[in-house]
Design an enzyme around this catalytic site. Structure first.
Site, PDB file in Angstrom:
ATOM      1  N   SER A  29       0.846  -1.195   0.000  1.00 54.78           N
ATOM      2  CA  SER A  29       0.000   0.000   0.000  1.00 54.78           C
ATOM      3  C   SER A  29       0.880   1.242   0.000  1.00 54.78           C
ATOM      4  CB  SER A  29      -0.936  -0.031   1.206  1.00 54.78           C
ATOM      5  OG  SER A  29      -1.931   0.952   1.084  1.00 54.78           O
ATOM      6  N   ASN A  30       0.342   2.380   0.351  1.00 53.31           N
ATOM      7  CA  ASN A  30       1.123   3.623   0.365  1.00 53.31           C
ATOM      8  C   ASN A  30       0.680   4.532   1.501  1.00 53.31           C
ATOM      9  OD1 ASN A  30      -1.056   5.434  -0.644  1.00 53.31           O
ATOM     10  ND2 ASN A  30      -0.933   4.080  -2.416  1.00 53.31           N
ATOM     11  N   GLN A  31       1.260   5.700   1.566  1.00 51.46           N
ATOM     12  CA  GLN A  31       1.113   6.621   2.703  1.00 51.46           C
ATOM     13  C   GLN A  31      -0.182   7.427   2.738  1.00 51.46           C
ATOM     14  OE1 GLN A  31       3.390   7.044   5.054  1.00 51.46           O
ATOM     15  NE2 GLN A  31       5.479   7.110   4.230  1.00 51.46           N
TER      16      GLN A  31
END
Ligand code: C5P
Length: 219
Positions: A29-31
């Protein structure tokens, strides 16, 4: 008679990251926190629009008075967006959709071994690009967070994805924060840079701009 700027408009907003599963326990996933997209959905609702928020996993709670659809992966987000696209007046894609996903998802937990684990990643569909390709009269708004060459990347993205408006920021200025420092890039070539502002205020500016762009395009 007083009317709200987005009264009667159907607006789709996407927000948050997506999660791309590796096995039943792990994902990539990401931030993204979802803060920008949720603020836009709220502001559009306050401006009178009929808003649907399609959100990847986010800790934020559902904004009131807005229909919220929770999704996990880019594929799911694509499906939910496409199902509503034809009847939308505008789509604002604030989600940080994962560009890649593991080629295959293991049905059982991957056990650790002594050597490295190689994961092959394949491209996810670019939802916004697809929307740009099949667009009729919908207004399309995209986002870009870049670490370098902000303006060149923003202009290229705006054209490639057939957007009406692209909102760009340096990655360090916006992720997971309550403020951001953005520049609006328009399809006609002009641009407008803002100083650091709360995301709520940016959301209101985006809604005002969307309503003006709809007015000039005769929607
Ligand atoms: O990934 P990129 O920087 O090109 O993303 C810019 C815009 O495209 C964002 O608005 C994002 O929500 C959208 N996007 C998408 N589907 C993807 C990747 C990005 O809709 N797979």
């Amino acid at each position: 008679k007083f009317t709200l700027p987005l009264a009667g408009k159907k607006i789709l907003v996407t927000a948050g990251p997506t999660r791309e599963a590796l096995d039943p326990i792990r994902f990539f996933s990401n931030q993204s926190s979802g803060k920008m997209g949720y603020a836009i959905a709220e502001a559009a609702g306050e401006a009178g629009a009929d808003v649907t928020l399609i959100s990847g996993p986010s800790a934020l709670s559902d904004p009131s008075g807005i229909s919220v659809i929770r999704v996990t992966s880019a594929d799911e987000m694509r499906r939910e967006v496409l199902a509503r696209y034809e009847h939308a007046d505008a789509v604002i894609k604030a989600a940080a959709v994962a560009d890649y996903r593991p080629e295959s998802v293991s049905g059982s937990k991957i056990k650790k071994a002594d050597g490295p684990l190689l994961v092959k990643m394949v491209r996810n569909p670019d939802i916004l690009m697809e929307l740009g390709r099949i667009k009729k009269s919908q207004l399309l708004v995209g986002f870009a967070a870049e670490t370098e060459q902000l303006e060149d990347n923003a202009r290229a993205k705006l054209e490639k994805k057939h957007l009406d408006l692209l909102i760009a920021n340096h990655a360090a200025d916006g992720f997971a924060k309550d403020t951001n420092k953005v520049t609006f890039f328009f399809a006609d070539g002009h641009q407008k840079a803002y100083g650091e502002m709360p995301k709520k205020e940016i959301a209101e500016k985006i809604c005002r701009t969307v309503s003006e762009l709809m007015e000039t395009s005769g929607q």
